[in-house]
Write a protein that holds these residues in place. Structure first.
Motif, PDB file in Angstrom:
ATOM      1  N   LEU A 273       2.019   2.112  -0.838  1.00 49.79           N
ATOM      2  CA  LEU A 273       3.376   1.555  -0.825  1.00 49.79           C
ATOM      3  C   LEU A 273       3.473   0.431   0.201  1.00 49.79           C
ATOM      4  O   LEU A 273       4.080  -0.610  -0.061  1.00 49.79           O
ATOM      5  CB  LEU A 273       4.414   2.644  -0.551  1.00 49.79           C
ATOM      6  N   ALA A 274       2.869   0.624   1.372  1.00 48.05           N
ATOM      7  CA  ALA A 274       2.887  -0.409   2.412  1.00 48.05           C
ATOM      8  C   ALA A 274       2.149  -1.662   1.953  1.00 48.05           C
ATOM      9  O   ALA A 274       2.423  -2.768   2.445  1.00 48.05           O
ATOM     10  CB  ALA A 274       2.275   0.130   3.708  1.00 48.05           C
ATOM     11  N   ALA A 275       1.220  -1.515   1.019  1.00 46.07           N
ATOM     12  CA  ALA A 275       0.491  -2.663   0.466  1.00 46.07           C
ATOM     13  C   ALA A 275       1.255  -3.309  -0.686  1.00 46.07           C
ATOM     14  O   ALA A 275       0.758  -4.243  -1.319  1.00 46.07           O
ATOM     15  CB  ALA A 275      -0.897  -2.214  -0.002  1.00 46.07           C
ATOM     16  N   GLY A 276       2.450  -2.800  -0.986  1.00 48.26           N
ATOM     17  CA  GLY A 276       3.270  -3.385  -2.035  1.00 48.26           C
ATOM     18  C   GLY A 276       2.959  -2.894  -3.432  1.00 48.26           C
ATOM     19  O   GLY A 276       3.432  -3.460  -4.410  1.00 48.26           O
ATOM     20  N   LYS A 277       2.185  -1.835  -3.540  1.00 48.86           N
ATOM     21  CA  LYS A 277       1.820  -1.301  -4.858  1.00 48.86           C
ATOM     22  C   LYS A 277       2.890  -0.340  -5.365  1.00 48.86           C
ATOM     23  O   LYS A 277       3.596   0.301  -4.596  1.00 48.86           O
ATOM     24  CB  LYS A 277       0.491  -0.540  -4.773  1.00 48.86           C
TER      25      LYS A 277
ATOM     26  N   THR B 209      16.802  -6.558   5.847  1.00 53.68           N
ATOM     27  CA  THR B 209      17.415  -5.635   6.816  1.00 53.68           C
ATOM     28  C   THR B 209      16.908  -4.209   6.700  1.00 53.68           C
ATOM     29  O   THR B 209      17.017  -3.440   7.648  1.00 53.68           O
ATOM     30  CB  THR B 209      18.949  -5.624   6.633  1.00 53.68           C
ATOM     31  N   ALA B 210      16.382  -3.835   5.552  1.00 53.39           N
ATOM     32  CA  ALA B 210      15.928  -2.462   5.367  1.00 53.39           C
ATOM     33  C   ALA B 210      15.010  -2.371   4.163  1.00 53.39           C
ATOM     34  O   ALA B 210      15.035  -3.231   3.285  1.00 53.39           O
ATOM     35  CB  ALA B 210      17.124  -1.518   5.171  1.00 53.39           C
ATOM     36  N   ALA B 211      14.201  -1.338   4.172  1.00 54.06           N
ATOM     37  CA  ALA B 211      13.352  -1.027   3.019  1.00 54.06           C
ATOM     38  C   ALA B 211      13.526   0.449   2.716  1.00 54.06           C
ATOM     39  O   ALA B 211      13.737   1.258   3.625  1.00 54.06           O
ATOM     40  CB  ALA B 211      11.895  -1.344   3.327  1.00 54.06           C
ATOM     41  N   HIS B 212      13.486   0.787   1.449  1.00 57.64           N
ATOM     42  CA  HIS B 212      13.556   2.192   1.058  1.00 57.64           C
ATOM     43  C   HIS B 212      12.654   2.409  -0.146  1.00 57.64           C
ATOM     44  O   HIS B 212      12.197   1.455  -0.774  1.00 57.64           O
ATOM     45  CB  HIS B 212      14.994   2.636   0.787  1.00 57.64           C
ATOM     46  N   ILE B 213      12.407   3.661  -0.437  1.00 61.02           N
ATOM     47  CA  ILE B 213      11.533   3.994  -1.562  1.00 61.02           C
ATOM     48  C   ILE B 213      12.391   4.350  -2.765  1.00 61.02           C
ATOM     49  O   ILE B 213      13.274   5.201  -2.690  1.00 61.02           O
ATOM     50  CB  ILE B 213      10.598   5.170  -1.212  1.00 61.02           C
ATOM     51  N   GLN B 214      12.113   3.686  -3.862  1.00 61.71           N
ATOM     52  CA  GLN B 214      12.786   3.994  -5.122  1.00 61.71           C
ATOM     53  C   GLN B 214      11.876   4.930  -5.920  1.00 61.71           C
ATOM     54  O   GLN B 214      10.678   4.674  -6.045  1.00 61.71           O
ATOM     55  CB  GLN B 214      13.019   2.716  -5.918  1.00 61.71           C
ATOM     56  N   PHE B 215      12.445   6.005  -6.429  1.00 62.30           N
ATOM     57  CA  PHE B 215      11.709   6.930  -7.288  1.00 62.30           C
ATOM     58  C   PHE B 215      12.294   6.841  -8.682  1.00 62.30           C
ATOM     59  O   PHE B 215      13.512   6.941  -8.866  1.00 62.30           O
ATOM     60  CB  PHE B 215      11.825   8.370  -6.768  1.00 62.30           C
ATOM     61  N   ARG B 216      11.429   6.628  -9.656  1.00 55.37           N
ATOM     62  CA  ARG B 216      11.839   6.631 -11.060  1.00 55.37           C
ATOM     63  C   ARG B 216      11.141   7.816 -11.718  1.00 55.37           C
ATOM     64  O   ARG B 216       9.908   7.835 -11.824  1.00 55.37           O
ATOM     65  CB  ARG B 216      11.460   5.311 -11.737  1.00 55.37           C
ATOM     66  N   PRO B 217      11.898   8.815 -12.125  1.00 55.30           N
ATOM     67  CA  PRO B 217      11.274  10.021 -12.680  1.00 55.30           C
ATOM     68  C   PRO B 217      10.530   9.744 -13.978  1.00 55.30           C
ATOM     69  O   PRO B 217      10.944   8.921 -14.784  1.00 55.30           O
ATOM     70  CB  PRO B 217      12.451  10.966 -12.914  1.00 55.30           C
ATOM     71  N   GLY B 218       9.427  10.452 -14.148  1.00 61.88           N
ATOM     72  CA  GLY B 218       8.654  10.401 -15.381  1.00 61.88           C
ATOM     73  C   GLY B 218       9.166  11.427 -16.371  1.00 61.88           C
ATOM     74  O   GLY B 218      10.150  12.133 -16.118  1.00 61.88           O
TER      75      GLY B 218
ATOM     76  N   GLU C  41       1.482   9.790 -12.928  1.00 65.17           N
ATOM     77  CA  GLU C  41       1.459  10.265 -14.316  1.00 65.17           C
ATOM     78  C   GLU C  41       2.854  10.598 -14.809  1.00 65.17           C
ATOM     79  O   GLU C  41       3.744   9.778 -14.698  1.00 65.17           O
ATOM     80  CB  GLU C  41       0.509  11.456 -14.457  1.00 65.17           C
ATOM     81  N   ASN C  42       3.070  11.815 -15.310  1.00 65.60           N
ATOM     82  CA  ASN C  42       4.362  12.206 -15.875  1.00 65.60           C
ATOM     83  C   ASN C  42       5.403  12.586 -14.825  1.00 65.60           C
ATOM     84  O   ASN C  42       6.552  12.846 -15.153  1.00 65.60           O
ATOM     85  CB  ASN C  42       4.193  13.366 -16.856  1.00 65.60           C
ATOM     86  N   PHE C  43       4.989  12.643 -13.563  1.00 69.46           N
ATOM     87  CA  PHE C  43       5.926  12.984 -12.489  1.00 69.46           C
ATOM     88  C   PHE C  43       6.892  11.835 -12.238  1.00 69.46           C
ATOM     89  O   PHE C  43       8.099  12.027 -12.156  1.00 69.46           O
ATOM     90  CB  PHE C  43       5.159  13.347 -11.214  1.00 69.46           C
ATOM     91  N   GLY C  44       6.360  10.616 -12.095  1.00 69.90           N
ATOM     92  CA  GLY C  44       7.217   9.462 -11.876  1.00 69.90           C
ATOM     93  C   GLY C  44       6.523   8.398 -11.063  1.00 69.90           C
ATOM     94  O   GLY C  44       5.350   8.517 -10.716  1.00 69.90           O
ATOM     95  N   THR C  45       7.271   7.337 -10.748  1.00 69.51           N
ATOM     96  CA  THR C  45       6.721   6.238  -9.963  1.00 69.51           C
ATOM     97  C   THR C  45       7.542   6.021  -8.703  1.00 69.51           C
ATOM     98  O   THR C  45       8.748   6.277  -8.677  1.00 69.51           O
ATOM     99  CB  THR C  45       6.685   4.920 -10.767  1.00 69.51           C
ATOM    100  N   PHE C  46       6.845   5.556  -7.668  1.00 70.11           N
ATOM    101  CA  PHE C  46       7.456   5.241  -6.380  1.00 70.11           C
ATOM    102  C   PHE C  46       7.214   3.766  -6.112  1.00 70.11           C
ATOM    103  O   PHE C  46       6.130   3.245  -6.372  1.00 70.11           O
ATOM    104  CB  PHE C  46       6.808   6.070  -5.259  1.00 70.11           C
ATOM    105  N   GLN C  47       8.236   3.089  -5.570  1.00 69.58           N
ATOM    106  CA  GLN C  47       8.102   1.668  -5.281  1.00 69.58           C
ATOM    107  C   GLN C  47       9.008   1.321  -4.112  1.00 69.58           C
ATOM    108  O   GLN C  47      10.102   1.872  -3.973  1.00 69.58           O
ATOM    109  CB  GLN C  47       8.502   0.845  -6.507  1.00 69.58           C
ATOM    110  N   ILE C  48       8.548   0.396  -3.261  1.00 72.85           N
ATOM    111  CA  ILE C  48       9.369  -0.082  -2.152  1.00 72.85           C
ATOM    112  C   ILE C  48      10.430  -1.034  -2.695  1.00 72.85           C
ATOM    113  O   ILE C  48      10.133  -1.914  -3.514  1.00 72.85           O
ATOM    114  CB  ILE C  48       8.507  -0.831  -1.102  1.00 72.85           C
ATOM    115  N   GLN C  49      11.663  -0.870  -2.252  1.00 71.27           N
ATOM    116  CA  GLN C  49      12.757  -1.794  -2.536  1.00 71.27           C
ATOM    117  C   GLN C  49      13.288  -2.280  -1.192  1.00 71.27           C
ATOM    118  O   GLN C  49      13.183  -1.575  -0.187  1.00 71.27           O
ATOM    119  CB  GLN C  49      13.878  -1.098  -3.315  1.00 71.27           C
ATOM    120  N   VAL C  50      13.850  -3.475  -1.151  1.00 72.95           N
ATOM    121  CA  VAL C  50      14.361  -4.016   0.108  1.00 72.95           C
ATOM    122  C   VAL C  50      15.825  -4.396  -0.011  1.00 72.95           C
ATOM    123  O   VAL C  50      16.331  -4.675  -1.102  1.00 72.95           O
ATOM    124  CB  VAL C  50      13.543  -5.244   0.576  1.00 72.95           C
TER     125      VAL C  50
END
Length: 162
Positions: free
Chosen positions: A68-72, A103-112, A77-86
């Motif tokens: 995530l810190a590398a911007g990936k 001003t801030a970064a947070h993790i977005q989770f999109r369920p699979g 799989e079927n659990f979901g995806t995590f991504q940094i949002q700012v």
């Protein structure tokens, strides 16, 4: 098992004190499960020890942090995806914008699929509970008309000192 909820009287237009208020459901947690407890449960369902499961989970968390810190986008799989949002402050022009505006970064989770299926309302049952801060008002225009689900119907408001 069921998902517990309480009712909250909220504005239909947040920020507008004159807007109509309506009751909305608010999910109420029914405890906390720790990673150790989940590892123990997983160990019962697999050939792994709870220590093995904990080591895998800790390594997974470390790898997620690195990726995530590398911007990936981390796809599980079927659990979901995590991504940094700012979040950022705006500027009038592109040229004025710098990384200092972030001003801030947070993790977005999109369920699979697996998580979405588990959270469909038709797959869940719901139980109403009284929220910790909830005062039950039967008539929001008449705050003196209180009811208590534990009351036998005496018509008296619960004693806040009790």
């Amino acid at each position: 098992m069921s998902v517990k909820y309480s009712l909250a009287l909220m504005s239909t237009k947040p920020g507008d004190d004159t807007a109509k208020k309506m009751y909305y459901a608010k999910a109420q947690a029914d405890g906390v499960v720790t990673m150790d407890e989940m590892a123990e449960e997983i160990s019962y369902a697999t050939s792994l020890t709870d220590g093995d499961v904990l080591n895998v989970l800790r390594a997974l968390i470390r790898q997620m942090k690195v990726q995530l810190a590398a911007g990936k986008i981390v796809k599980m799989e079927n659990f979901g995806t995590f991504q940094i949002q700012v979040c950022s402050t705006g500027t009038e022009t592109k040229k004025e914008f710098t990384a200092n505006n972030i001003t801030a970064a947070h993790i977005q989770f999109r369920p699979g699929k697996m998580v979405k299926v588990a959270t469909r309302s038709e797959a869940l049952s719901f139980t109403k509970v009284t929220g910790k801060k909830e005062i039950i008002v039967d008539d929001p225009t008449n705050p003196s008309e209180l009811s208590n689900p534990d009351d036998s119907g005496s018509g008296e408001a619960p004693d806040p000192a009790a």
